[in-house]
Design a protein around this motif. Structure first.
Motif, mmCIF file in Angstrom:
data_model
loop_
_atom_site.group_PDB
_atom_site.id
_atom_site.type_symbol
_atom_site.label_atom_id
_atom_site.label_comp_id
_atom_site.label_asym_id
_atom_site.label_seq_id
_atom_site.Cartn_x
_atom_site.Cartn_y
_atom_site.Cartn_z
ATOM 1 N N ASP A 175 0.772 -1.291 -0.093
ATOM 2 C CA ASP A 175 0.007 -0.049 -0.046
ATOM 3 C C ASP A 175 0.888 1.290 -0.083
ATOM 4 O O ASP A 175 0.153 2.427 0.070
ATOM 5 N N GLN A 176 2.127 1.186 -0.048
ATOM 6 C CA GLN A 176 2.996 2.258 0.006
ATOM 7 C C GLN A 176 4.314 2.157 -1.183
ATOM 8 O O GLN A 176 4.370 0.859 -1.776
ATOM 9 N N ARG A 177 4.858 3.129 -1.670
ATOM 10 C CA ARG A 177 5.489 3.365 -2.961
ATOM 11 C C ARG A 177 6.581 2.279 -2.519
ATOM 12 O O ARG A 177 7.160 1.624 -3.424
ATOM 13 N N LEU A 178 7.486 2.467 -1.405
ATOM 14 C CA LEU A 178 8.539 1.754 -1.028
ATOM 15 C C LEU A 178 8.324 0.790 0.290
ATOM 16 O O LEU A 178 9.135 0.703 0.859
ATOM 17 N N ALA A 179 7.213 0.317 0.480
ATOM 18 C CA ALA A 179 6.882 -0.246 1.715
ATOM 19 C C ALA A 179 5.603 -1.102 1.657
ATOM 20 O O ALA A 179 4.702 -1.207 0.820
ATOM 21 N N TYR A 180 5.751 -2.344 2.332
ATOM 22 C CA TYR A 180 4.758 -3.275 2.638
ATOM 23 C C TYR A 180 4.321 -3.131 4.108
ATOM 24 O O TYR A 180 4.986 -3.064 4.940
ATOM 25 N N SER A 181 2.979 -3.411 4.126
ATOM 26 C CA SER A 181 2.124 -3.243 5.673
ATOM 27 C C SER A 181 1.663 -4.529 5.944
ATOM 28 O O SER A 181 0.887 -4.983 5.211
ATOM 29 N N VAL A 182 1.885 -5.090 7.067
ATOM 30 C CA VAL A 182 1.304 -6.181 7.668
ATOM 31 C C VAL A 182 0.310 -5.605 8.853
ATOM 32 O O VAL A 182 0.774 -5.221 9.780
ATOM 33 N N HIS A 183 -0.935 -5.940 8.432
ATOM 34 C CA HIS A 183 -2.019 -5.677 9.622
ATOM 35 C C HIS A 183 -2.417 -6.678 10.362
ATOM 36 O O HIS A 183 -2.656 -7.745 9.693
ATOM 37 N N LYS A 184 -2.549 -6.583 11.788
ATOM 38 C CA LYS A 184 -3.142 -7.585 12.628
ATOM 39 C C LYS A 184 -4.506 -7.394 13.076
ATOM 40 O O LYS A 184 -4.846 -6.303 13.561
ATOM 41 N N LEU A 185 -5.487 -8.277 12.616
ATOM 42 C CA LEU A 185 -6.884 -7.929 13.025
ATOM 43 C C LEU A 185 -7.218 -9.116 13.721
ATOM 44 O O LEU A 185 -6.956 -10.243 13.572
ATOM 45 N N ASP A 186 -8.203 -9.005 14.756
ATOM 46 C CA ASP A 186 -8.682 -9.709 15.641
ATOM 47 C C ASP A 186 -10.231 -9.921 15.121
ATOM 48 O O ASP A 186 -11.136 -8.916 15.305
ATOM 49 N N VAL A 187 -10.548 -10.831 14.484
ATOM 50 C CA VAL A 187 -11.862 -11.040 13.790
ATOM 51 C C VAL A 187 -12.880 -11.288 14.633
ATOM 52 O O VAL A 187 -14.106 -11.265 14.190
ATOM 53 N N ASP A 188 -12.629 -11.696 15.896
ATOM 54 C CA ASP A 188 -13.563 -11.958 16.983
ATOM 55 C C ASP A 188 -13.993 -10.864 17.838
ATOM 56 O O ASP A 188 -14.791 -11.108 18.660
ATOM 57 N N ASP A 189 -13.211 -9.680 17.706
ATOM 58 C CA ASP A 189 -13.301 -8.623 18.435
ATOM 59 C C ASP A 189 -14.294 -7.578 18.027
ATOM 60 O O ASP A 189 -13.969 -6.796 17.043
#
Length: 385
Positions: free
Chosen positions: A36-50
């Protein structure tokens, strides 16, 4: 005064200990990787039960929110052309560059430790078409070309090697040039994570470019791959399995499993579960690890598509994740955001895409049909890519 006997302190301690000893279900998180960025990758942590975590996530495409910042992990690259590949191996996130032989990164989601492994083989610098976690290894199946010729590679965590006997007995201050070179060679082999080539006797009998799906056998060491026929493909097609313990490929027939992408074995359903090309859930009986059969195993398809985006022309991809058993799954779907006209105009900066996250349970109905229950929309996010 009441003559009822008060509980003793020992009794109270035993009762408290019993409460503390009750097994708890490990909390499951969803890790979403975005370019999602020009020179970077993002790893998002989601609590799908919250429910509280998704209170501001938006209900539909028009009210989609942004993913929480900062992300769980952000990896920066040096050049605009750098392409990073991400895979999962148990509780670990594996990342390596596809276009340059730099170090492999291994992030442990439980301990937050980041390990640096050896660079991937040069053959993986072009295209990685399939990665499969099996037998505590990450297997990588690259495009078959003049450079790879059907070779397959794997990454694994290696135990530290003890020093050779002749080095253990020598004092480093008085080592000869030969002994010093031996010591340097031993140190190079101490990398915790290292790549290896599967034995030449286990060459891929197909080109993974044309693979349609893959599924891991319940034994944890055998994975199945279905490969469709292609007019320009001189290699075999059908369904194959690779036994990581024996290091051999087996062709089971010219038929294909009904999935697109990854399928997961659920013990409660006693079947592989995945998505088909139309976004419907499918459940297939397992396949014996040895021997061929003329027809595919029995399978069922759900009546309705589970994807939230009904228009196939606006779909950008979907992935199913197994939530650890009991028929529980999480679906992550990427689509063109409302107000954006075409797929082409949705790619790039500007939040032209939307990410739908939902959870559900897969069950068999009274007539044996495949159904979903406990459906829950766990969030809707605007993303740029």
């Amino acid at each position: 005064m009441s003559k009822r006997r008060a509980p003793s302190s020992d009794h109270e301690c035993r009762r408290c200990a019993a409460k503390m000893a009750r097994p708890t279900t490990p909390q499951k998180h969803l890790y979403v990787v975005l370019d999602d960025q020009r020179l970077a990758y993002s790893v998002h942590k989601l609590d799908v039960d919250d429910d509280a975590a998704f209170a501001g996530a938006g209900a539909d495409s028009s009210s989609a929110a942004r993913l929480p910042e900062p992300p769980f992990l952000r990896l920066e690259v040096q050049r605009p052309g750098d392409r990073c590949h991400f895979s999962a191996l148990g509780d670990k996130i594996i990342a390596f560059l596809r276009n340059r032989p730099l170090a492999t990164l291994v992030h442990d989601t439980k301990t937050a430790a980041m390990a640096i492994g050896s660079p991937p083989p040069p053959a993986l610098s072009s295209h990685v078409y399939l990665t499969v976690a099996a037998a505590d290894r990450l297997y990588v199946l690259p495009n078959v070309s003049a450079h790879t010729a059907g070779e397959m590679y794997y990454l694994e965590e290696e135990p530290p090697l003890p020093p050779p006997a002749e080095l253990a007995e020598q004092c480093p201050e008085y080592a000869s040039d030969e002994e010093e070179e031996m010591r340097r060679s031993w140190r190079r082999k101490q990398e915790k994570w290292a790549w290896s080539t599967v034995a030449s006797s286990a060459m891929m009998p197909f080109n993974p470019v044309h693979a349609t799906c893959c599924a891991l056998h319940p034994d944890g060491r055998t994975f199945f791959v279905s490969v469709e026929r292609h007019p320009r493909n001189w290699m075999e097609h059908g369904t194959f399995s690779f036994d990581a313990g024996r290091g051999v490929w087996t062709r089971h027939g010219g038929w294909l499993l009904p999935f697109r992408g990854r399928a997961f074995f659920d013990a409660e359903l006693d079947a592989w579960v995945g998505l088909d090309e139309r976004g419907h859930l499918c459940a297939s009986n397992g396949v014996s690890r040895r021997g061929a059969r003329r027809t595919p195993p029995a399978w069922r398809r759900g009546r309705e598509a589970v994807l939230r985006e009904r228009d196939p022309e606006r779909r950008l991809g979907a992935a199913l994740a197994h939530m650890g058993g009991g028929g529980r799954f999480c679906l992550v779907e990427r689509a063109v955001r409302a107000g954006v006209e075409t797929k082409r105009s949705s790619i790039g900066d500007g939040d032209g895409c939307v990410l739908y996250v939902s959870t559900f349970c897969v069950r068999y109905g009274k007539d044996g049909e495949l159904t979903t229950t406990a459906r829950r929309d766990a969030g809707c996010y605007a993303v740029s890519r």
